[in-house]
Write an enzyme that holds these catalytic residues in place. Structure first.
Site, PDB file in Angstrom:
ATOM      1  N   HIS A  43      -3.760 -13.494   7.798  1.00 62.66           N
ATOM      2  CA  HIS A  43      -3.850 -12.892   6.467  1.00 62.66           C
ATOM      3  C   HIS A  43      -2.897 -11.709   6.380  1.00 62.66           C
ATOM      4  O   HIS A  43      -2.370 -11.258   7.398  1.00 62.66           O
ATOM      5  CB  HIS A  43      -5.280 -12.422   6.188  1.00 62.66           C
ATOM      6  CG  HIS A  43      -5.674 -11.248   7.034  1.00 62.66           C
ATOM      7  ND1 HIS A  43      -6.076 -11.379   8.351  1.00 62.66           N
ATOM      8  CD2 HIS A  43      -5.684  -9.917   6.772  1.00 62.66           C
ATOM      9  CE1 HIS A  43      -6.336 -10.194   8.852  1.00 62.66           C
ATOM     10  NE2 HIS A  43      -6.092  -9.279   7.922  1.00 62.66           N
ATOM     11  N   HIS A 124       2.430  -7.160   6.456  1.00 55.20           N
ATOM     12  CA  HIS A 124       2.631  -7.912   7.689  1.00 55.20           C
ATOM     13  C   HIS A 124       1.484  -8.887   7.916  1.00 55.20           C
ATOM     14  O   HIS A 124       0.385  -8.696   7.406  1.00 55.20           O
ATOM     15  CB  HIS A 124       2.752  -6.976   8.895  1.00 55.20           C
ATOM     16  CG  HIS A 124       1.493  -6.225   9.182  1.00 55.20           C
ATOM     17  ND1 HIS A 124       1.154  -5.072   8.505  1.00 55.20           N
ATOM     18  CD2 HIS A 124       0.473  -6.479  10.046  1.00 55.20           C
ATOM     19  CE1 HIS A 124      -0.006  -4.635   8.955  1.00 55.20           C
ATOM     20  NE2 HIS A 124      -0.464  -5.468   9.886  1.00 55.20           N
TER      21      HIS A 124
END
Length: 176
Positions: A43, A124
């Site tokens: 995620h 990220h």
């Protein structure tokens, strides 16, 4: 009367299953090392809330329902180590709608009284933890059509960390 235990919450973009599979296949073929993040847990965190009272979930859902951002495409094309030892895929450029999504969530959370980390947002996807040195490789560009975001709960289980989606919200079709 026992107090309900707090929930470890975060807002995030869940990596679509086909993309998560492609990312994990690539990661595993490159000997990135460390402790790989489970495919189901890939995620991009938008806002980490930490431990919150269980009764705050309804207010957080209402806050998220007010967010208005267009759907967008995310291009993950950089491999870097961040933090102490996290190997991550990152975009070389953060799309404007992603930044707007984070800004709206953070503003709403601040109004809601949630204290957030003061570090600037760094988009990220963590691939592996406890990575000592990354191989000198350039990842392929992974294209991610972002159409929704969600509120998640992180739970430690006997089989590892599990993320449960508590709710999700669609992003607007561009131009609407």
């Amino acid at each position: 009367m026992p107090t309900e235990r707090p929930l470890r919450l975060f807002f995030a973009l869940a990596c679509p299953s086909d993309l998560a599979e492609a990312v994990c296949d690539w990661r595993d073929s490159q000997e990135v090392g460390g402790r790989p993040v489970a495919q189901a847990n890939l995620h991009l965190t938008l806002a980490f809330l930490g431990n919150q009272p269980a009764d705050s979930v309804e207010g957080l859902k209402q806050l998220a329902a007010k967010v208005r951002v267009d759907a967008f495409a995310l291009r993950l094309d950089q491999l870097r180590t961040i933090g102490k030892d996290f190997a991550c895929l990152m975009p070389s450029q953060s799309p404007s709608p992603l930044n707007q999504l984070v800004e709206q969530l953070h503003a709403g959370l601040s109004t809601h009284g949630v204290m957030l980390d003061a570090r600037p947002f760094l988009p990220h996807v963590t691939l592996s933890r406890q990575v000592h040195a990354l191989p000198d490789i350039q990842p392929p560009a992974f294209h991610w059509p972002v159409r929704r975001f969600g509120l998640y709960c992180s739970e430690n289980t006997s089989s590892g960390v599990h993320y449960s989606e508590l709710a999700s919200w669609p992003l607007a079709a561009p131009g609407r």
